[in-house]
Design a protein around this motif. Structure first.
Motif, PDB file in Angstrom:
ATOM      1  N   UNK A  86      67.410  51.979  20.003  1.00  0.00           N
ATOM      2  CA  UNK A  86      67.623  52.834  21.170  1.00  0.00           C
ATOM      3  C   UNK A  86      68.799  53.774  20.917  1.00  0.00           C
ATOM      4  N   UNK A  87      68.634  55.018  21.325  1.00  0.00           N
ATOM      5  CA  UNK A  87      69.693  56.014  21.182  1.00  0.00           C
ATOM      6  C   UNK A  87      70.770  55.743  22.232  1.00  0.00           C
ATOM      7  N   UNK A  88      71.956  56.344  22.080  1.00  0.00           N
ATOM      8  CA  UNK A  88      72.993  56.159  23.105  1.00  0.00           C
ATOM      9  C   UNK A  88      72.517  56.568  24.508  1.00  0.00           C
ATOM     10  N   UNK A  89      71.751  57.658  24.610  1.00  0.00           N
ATOM     11  CA  UNK A  89      71.227  58.062  25.916  1.00  0.00           C
ATOM     12  C   UNK A  89      70.250  57.023  26.467  1.00  0.00           C
ATOM     13  N   UNK A  90      69.405  56.471  25.608  1.00  0.00           N
ATOM     14  CA  UNK A  90      68.470  55.434  26.055  1.00  0.00           C
ATOM     15  C   UNK A  90      69.230  54.185  26.494  1.00  0.00           C
ATOM     16  N   UNK A  91      70.260  53.799  25.735  1.00  0.00           N
ATOM     17  CA  UNK A  91      71.079  52.650  26.121  1.00  0.00           C
ATOM     18  C   UNK A  91      71.698  52.881  27.495  1.00  0.00           C
ATOM     19  N   UNK A  92      72.148  54.089  27.729  1.00  0.00           N
ATOM     20  CA  UNK A  92      72.738  54.442  29.016  1.00  0.00           C
ATOM     21  C   UNK A  92      71.720  54.260  30.133  1.00  0.00           C
ATOM     22  N   UNK A 120      76.429  62.710  35.433  1.00  0.00           N
ATOM     23  CA  UNK A 120      77.516  62.428  34.502  1.00  0.00           C
ATOM     24  C   UNK A 120      77.410  61.061  33.838  1.00  0.00           C
ATOM     25  N   UNK A 121      76.299  60.375  34.025  1.00  0.00           N
ATOM     26  CA  UNK A 121      76.177  59.005  33.508  1.00  0.00           C
ATOM     27  C   UNK A 121      76.005  58.958  32.000  1.00  0.00           C
ATOM     28  N   UNK A 122      75.154  59.796  31.467  1.00  0.00           N
ATOM     29  CA  UNK A 122      74.848  59.764  30.038  1.00  0.00           C
ATOM     30  C   UNK A 122      75.299  61.071  29.393  1.00  0.00           C
TER      31      UNK A 122
END
Length: 149
Positions: A86-92, A120-122
């Motif tokens: 999972x990418x950082x955005x997906x993890x977020x 502002x979350x991801x």
């Protein structure tokens, strides 16, 4: 079939049921995932105020709170784990706190609950639009009627 034949058949079926129980018992006897708690030492040090602070305090009606919890438990269950790679955005987007919640009453005991990613979350390049969902919650029988993604 004689009496002894029935006894053998009963024992065999009983053993088969006992052997099969652990296989199907996972779903039947698992405990629900509970939210994490602070260690007892940390919890003992925490001091509550005499009353809730007036600034920022808000009242959430019980039907809104329960409908939101029911929808959130389906949308992002506490035991949801990210997929491999999972990418950082997906993890977020696996995190519950990455979503704002909008609620509105609907017809005949229905409460609409919409989850929208916080801007502002991801750290994504642009706005995340495909992670939203709207739930129709039946507040009479406390069940999910429908989901719009």
């Amino acid at each position: 079939m004689g009496r002894q034949g029935w006894s053998v058949l009963f024992v065999k079926r009983g053993l088969a049921a006992l052997i099969a129980l652990p296989l199907c018992g996972c779903a039947l006897f698992t405990r629900p995932v509970r939210p994490p708690h602070a260690p007892p030492e940390e919890a003992a040090r925490f001091q509550f105020p005499l009353d809730l602070p007036a600034e920022g305090r808000m009242r959430t009606p019980a039907t809104v709170a329960v409908a939101t919890q029911l929808a959130m438990d389906d949308f992002r269950p506490l035991d949801l784990k990210p997929h491999k790679g999972a990418t950082p955005d997906e993890l977020c987007l696996y995190r519950r706190d990455s979503f704002d919640v909008w609620t509105a009453p609907g017809p005949e005991g229905v409460m609409f609950v919409r989850f929208v990613p916080r801007q502002d979350a991801c750290n994504s390049e642009g706005p995340v639009t495909d992670a939203s969902a709207t739930y129709a919650i039946d507040t009479r029988q406390w069940r999910i009627l429908s989901i719009q993604r």
